[in-house]
Scaffold this active site. Structure first.
Site, PDB file in Angstrom:
ATOM      1  N   CYS A  56       8.959  -2.192  -9.107  1.00  0.00           N
ATOM      2  CA  CYS A  56       7.625  -1.564  -9.160  1.00  0.00           C
ATOM      3  C   CYS A  56       7.697  -0.232  -9.903  1.00  0.00           C
ATOM      4  O   CYS A  56       8.604   0.578  -9.673  1.00  0.00           O
ATOM      5  CB  CYS A  56       7.100  -1.361  -7.738  1.00  0.00           C
ATOM      6  SG  CYS A  56       5.444  -0.653  -7.721  1.00  0.00           S
ATOM      7  N   CYS A  60       6.911   5.903  -5.415  1.00  0.00           N
ATOM      8  CA  CYS A  60       6.806   6.221  -3.979  1.00  0.00           C
ATOM      9  C   CYS A  60       8.204   6.564  -3.438  1.00  0.00           C
ATOM     10  O   CYS A  60       9.115   5.721  -3.507  1.00  0.00           O
ATOM     11  CB  CYS A  60       6.213   5.043  -3.218  1.00  0.00           C
ATOM     12  SG  CYS A  60       4.690   4.443  -3.965  1.00  0.00           S
ATOM     13  N   CYS A  63      10.199   4.174  -0.987  1.00  0.00           N
ATOM     14  CA  CYS A  63      10.201   2.718  -1.176  1.00  0.00           C
ATOM     15  C   CYS A  63      11.454   2.171  -1.862  1.00  0.00           C
ATOM     16  O   CYS A  63      11.885   2.666  -2.910  1.00  0.00           O
ATOM     17  CB  CYS A  63       8.953   2.316  -1.961  1.00  0.00           C
ATOM     18  SG  CYS A  63       8.762   0.525  -2.029  1.00  0.00           S
ATOM     19  N   CYS A 100       0.945 -11.968   6.178  1.00  0.00           N
ATOM     20  CA  CYS A 100       0.665 -10.921   5.194  1.00  0.00           C
ATOM     21  C   CYS A 100       1.648 -11.021   4.028  1.00  0.00           C
ATOM     22  O   CYS A 100       2.860 -11.015   4.227  1.00  0.00           O
ATOM     23  CB  CYS A 100       0.778  -9.563   5.878  1.00  0.00           C
ATOM     24  SG  CYS A 100       0.456  -8.206   4.757  1.00  0.00           S
ATOM     25  N   CYS A 132      -3.559 -12.100   4.814  1.00  0.00           N
ATOM     26  CA  CYS A 132      -3.634 -10.694   4.404  1.00  0.00           C
ATOM     27  C   CYS A 132      -2.742 -10.517   3.177  1.00  0.00           C
ATOM     28  O   CYS A 132      -1.748 -11.230   3.022  1.00  0.00           O
ATOM     29  CB  CYS A 132      -3.141  -9.841   5.570  1.00  0.00           C
ATOM     30  SG  CYS A 132      -2.946  -8.106   5.182  1.00  0.00           S
ATOM     31  N   CYS A 192      -6.909  -3.004   5.950  1.00  0.00           N
ATOM     32  CA  CYS A 192      -5.800  -2.641   6.816  1.00  0.00           C
ATOM     33  C   CYS A 192      -5.250  -1.389   6.152  1.00  0.00           C
ATOM     34  O   CYS A 192      -4.691  -1.459   5.054  1.00  0.00           O
ATOM     35  CB  CYS A 192      -4.787  -3.787   6.823  1.00  0.00           C
ATOM     36  SG  CYS A 192      -3.219  -3.372   7.588  1.00  0.00           S
ATOM     37  N   ARG A 264      -1.546  -0.963  14.525  1.00  0.00           N
ATOM     38  CA  ARG A 264      -0.412  -1.852  14.251  1.00  0.00           C
ATOM     39  C   ARG A 264       0.905  -1.080  14.158  1.00  0.00           C
ATOM     40  O   ARG A 264       1.056  -0.218  13.293  1.00  0.00           O
ATOM     41  CB  ARG A 264      -0.706  -2.523  12.894  1.00  0.00           C
ATOM     42  CG  ARG A 264       0.226  -3.605  12.442  1.00  0.00           C
ATOM     43  CD  ARG A 264      -0.298  -4.214  11.132  1.00  0.00           C
ATOM     44  NE  ARG A 264      -1.694  -4.633  11.249  1.00  0.00           N
ATOM     45  CZ  ARG A 264      -2.083  -5.774  11.785  1.00  0.00           C
ATOM     46  NH1 ARG A 264      -1.205  -6.637  12.232  1.00  0.00           N
ATOM     47  NH2 ARG A 264      -3.365  -6.068  11.889  1.00  0.00           N
TER      48      ARG A 264
HETATM   49  N1  SAM Z   1       2.747  -2.130  -3.617  1.00  0.00           N
HETATM   50  C1  SAM Z   1       1.747  -2.165  -2.658  1.00  0.00           C
HETATM   51  C2  SAM Z   1       1.286  -0.806  -2.204  1.00  0.00           C
HETATM   52  O1  SAM Z   1       2.057   0.125  -2.259  1.00  0.00           O
HETATM   53  O2  SAM Z   1       0.136  -0.708  -1.776  1.00  0.00           O
HETATM   54  C3  SAM Z   1       2.088  -3.005  -1.454  1.00  0.00           C
HETATM   55  C4  SAM Z   1       3.470  -3.011  -0.872  1.00  0.00           C
HETATM   56  S1  SAM Z   1       3.998  -1.513  -0.090  1.00  0.00           S
HETATM   57  C5  SAM Z   1       5.690  -1.839   0.170  1.00  0.00           C
HETATM   58  C6  SAM Z   1       3.220  -1.555   1.507  1.00  0.00           C
HETATM   59  C7  SAM Z   1       3.427  -0.370   2.426  1.00  0.00           C
HETATM   60  O3  SAM Z   1       4.711  -0.430   3.015  1.00  0.00           O
HETATM   61  C8  SAM Z   1       3.383   1.022   1.841  1.00  0.00           C
HETATM   62  O4  SAM Z   1       2.081   1.492   1.651  1.00  0.00           O
HETATM   63  C9  SAM Z   1       4.083   1.841   2.905  1.00  0.00           C
HETATM   64  O5  SAM Z   1       3.149   2.331   3.824  1.00  0.00           O
HETATM   65  C10 SAM Z   1       5.002   0.829   3.581  1.00  0.00           C
HETATM   66  N2  SAM Z   1       6.418   1.151   3.343  1.00  0.00           N
HETATM   67  C11 SAM Z   1       7.124   0.891   2.224  1.00  0.00           C
HETATM   68  N3  SAM Z   1       8.401   1.309   2.344  1.00  0.00           N
HETATM   69  C12 SAM Z   1       8.509   1.868   3.569  1.00  0.00           C
HETATM   70  C13 SAM Z   1       9.583   2.483   4.280  1.00  0.00           C
HETATM   71  N4  SAM Z   1      10.775   2.635   3.743  1.00  0.00           N
HETATM   72  N5  SAM Z   1       9.344   2.925   5.532  1.00  0.00           N
HETATM   73  C14 SAM Z   1       8.115   2.781   6.085  1.00  0.00           C
HETATM   74  N6  SAM Z   1       7.066   2.213   5.456  1.00  0.00           N
HETATM   75  C15 SAM Z   1       7.252   1.773   4.218  1.00  0.00           C
HETATM   76  C1  DTB Z   2       2.365  -1.763   6.293  1.00  0.00           C
HETATM   77  O1  DTB Z   2       1.699  -0.731   6.492  1.00  0.00           O
HETATM   78  N1  DTB Z   2       3.630  -1.919   6.633  1.00  0.00           N
HETATM   79  C2  DTB Z   2       4.127  -3.188   6.206  1.00  0.00           C
HETATM   80  C3  DTB Z   2       2.857  -3.876   5.671  1.00  0.00           C
HETATM   81  N2  DTB Z   2       1.891  -2.850   5.723  1.00  0.00           N
HETATM   82  C4  DTB Z   2       2.852  -4.510   4.343  1.00  0.00           C
HETATM   83  C5  DTB Z   2       5.222  -3.040   5.204  1.00  0.00           C
HETATM   84  C6  DTB Z   2       6.378  -2.262   5.752  1.00  0.00           C
HETATM   85  C7  DTB Z   2       7.428  -2.242   4.730  1.00  0.00           C
HETATM   86  C8  DTB Z   2       8.624  -1.504   5.206  1.00  0.00           C
HETATM   87  C9  DTB Z   2       9.645  -1.368   4.154  1.00  0.00           C
HETATM   88  C10 DTB Z   2      10.213  -2.651   3.641  1.00  0.00           C
HETATM   89  O2  DTB Z   2      10.508  -3.566   4.429  1.00  0.00           O
HETATM   90  O3  DTB Z   2      10.450  -2.709   2.432  1.00  0.00           O
HETATM   91 FE1  SF4 Z   3       5.445   0.035  -5.523  1.00  0.00          FE
HETATM   92 FE2  SF4 Z   3       6.732   0.423  -3.224  1.00  0.00          FE
HETATM   93 FE3  SF4 Z   3       4.939   2.197  -4.045  1.00  0.00          FE
HETATM   94 FE4  SF4 Z   3       4.118  -0.254  -3.235  1.00  0.00          FE
HETATM   95  S1  SF4 Z   3       5.081   1.319  -1.979  1.00  0.00           S
HETATM   96  S2  SF4 Z   3       3.428   0.882  -5.044  1.00  0.00           S
HETATM   97  S3  SF4 Z   3       5.861  -1.474  -3.933  1.00  0.00           S
HETATM   98  S4  SF4 Z   3       6.872   1.703  -5.073  1.00  0.00           S
END
Ligand code: SAM
Ligand code: DTB
Ligand code: SF4
Length: 333
Positions: A56, A60, A63, A100, A132, A192, A264
């Site tokens: 991606c 972030c 991530c 989801c 979702c 959500c 959640r």
């Molecule tokens: N790319 C899309 C976005 O960012 O909206 C969808 C996937 S993203 C991985 C979904 C959510 O996962 C993020 O908004 C964040 O809140 C959560 N998330 C991702 N990495 C995480 C982490 N290491 N710890 C906790 N939450 C995380």
């Molecule tokens: C949300 O708020 N948490 C979930 C779901 N929406 C998509 C994702 C959590 C991802 C945690 C990091 C990972 O597993 O990569």
């Molecule tokens: Fe991309 Fe991860 Fe950010 Fe979602 S949370 S936009 S997957 S970098």
């Protein structure tokens, strides 16, 4: 609190004052509000699947899937519809009522990949599960397509306060997240929308996030509260875990401010004790993700979760229980 057209409008001062109350008073009030609006012995069980992993272009800081970070990750191109539906069926058989699908996309682009995701949504919805998606930013037309395919909810988090946002992500603006939330609402899809705690934000940031979330119109159908999973190779790998009572406090405040929403417990449960999770359920949390993996990080084993719910006398919630969760206002907008 002032009320306008049934939609409560909270001032930042009101949210701050609420947040500052003694923790057990907050938990008590949240539990009472929870019991008025929900069956407190019911939990929504959801399963997550990463349908497109890694690569991606957003940055972030938390991530594992960002190209700007150095996490160890097996990247995957968009999965095939049949494989996704197999996973959805498995999730349904093991008791999940919402499936989801997450893609590491900054935004949705029209074309074959998006059409395939619409097929996945249709397949999941035809199975009688709530469908979702979380696919990044989205236009109103794309949201309508997903709605027509049978999407129940779209996950799009604000993640943190507007003030702290650029310390976490620099490749997009907080306002762009709000724009997508508007597109989702205009298409009549439930949002959500929640955040992550433990990013290094201050208490004021948590208050500001809860203030913004609770003033969304309509309020989100579901509010994921993620606890940061510190991923090796990301700038947040050494973040200290947030005090667990701050997590409980945020959950209680979310429940009080958003009485009808599903609150959640999302990422981070693996490192949270079952006693703390039980207190979170008391404070109004009523949805979890089960299955050994979230998107890319580990989650508690399904059996451990079911044993926990069983020992507390909590039953899984049926799908589509709250048809009224999609605001009529959103549909007619
Ligand atoms: N790319 C899309 C976005 O960012 O909206 C969808 C996937 S993203 C991985 C979904 C959510 O996962 C993020 O908004 C964040 O809140 C959560 N998330 C991702 N990495 C995480 C982490 N290491 N710890 C906790 N939450 C995380
Ligand atoms: C949300 O708020 N948490 C979930 C779901 N929406 C998509 C994702 C959590 C991802 C945690 C990091 C990972 O597993 O990569
Ligand atoms: Fe991309 Fe991860 Fe950010 Fe979602 S949370 S936009 S997957 S970098």
């Amino acid at each position: 609190m002032s009320k306008e057209n049934k939609q409560p409008v909270y001032t930042l001062e009101e949210v701050s004052a609420l947040y500052a109350r003694p923790l057990l008073d907050l938990v008590y009030e949240a539990a009472s509000i929870h019991r008025t609006n929900h069956d407190a012995n019911e939990m929504q069980i959801c399963t997550l699947l990463s349908i497109k992993t890694g690569g991606c272009t957003e940055d972030c800081g938390y991530c594992s899937q960002s190209v700007h970070n150095d996490a160890e990750l097996e990247k995957e191109i968009l999965l095939k519809t049949d494989d996704v539906l197999k996973q959805a069926r498995k999730a349904k058989e093991s008791g999940s009522t919402r499936f989801c699908m997450g893609a590491a996309w900054p935004k949705v682009l029209d074309g074959r990949a998006f059409d395939r995701v619409c097929d996945m949504v249709k397949g999941v919805s035809d199975m009688g599960m709530e469908a979702c998606c979380t696919l990044g930013m989205l236009t109103e037309e794309q949201a309508i397509k997903l709605k027509e395919a049978g999407l129940t909810a779209y996950n799009h988090n604000l993640d943190t306060s507007e003030e702290f946002y650029d310390k976490v992500v620099t490749t997009r603006k907080f306002d762009e997240r709000l724009d997508t939330l508007k597109n989702i609402a205009r298409a009549g899809i439930s949002a959500c929308c929640g955040g992550i705690l433990g990013l290094g934000e201050s208490e004021e940031d948590r208050i500001s996030l809860l203030h913004t979330l609770s003033n969304l119109d309509p309020q989100p159908e579901s509010v994921p509260i993620n606890m940061l999973v510190p991923v090796k190779g990301t700038p947040m790998e050494n973040n200290e875990m947030l005090d667990i009572f701050e997590w409980i406090r945020a959950i209680a405040v979310a429940r009080i401010l958003m009485p009808k929403s599903m609150v959640r417990l999302s990422a981070g449960r693996l490192t949270i004790s079952k006693e703390a999770q039980a207190l979170a359920f008391m404070a109004g949390a009523n949805a979890i993700f089960t299955g050994e993996k979230l998107l890319t990080t580990p989650n508690p084993e399904k059996d451990a979760d079911y044993a926990l719910l069983d020992s507390l006398g909590i039953k899984p919630r049926k799908p589509f229980k709250d048809k009224e969760c999609v605001s009529k206002k959103a549909i007619s907008a």
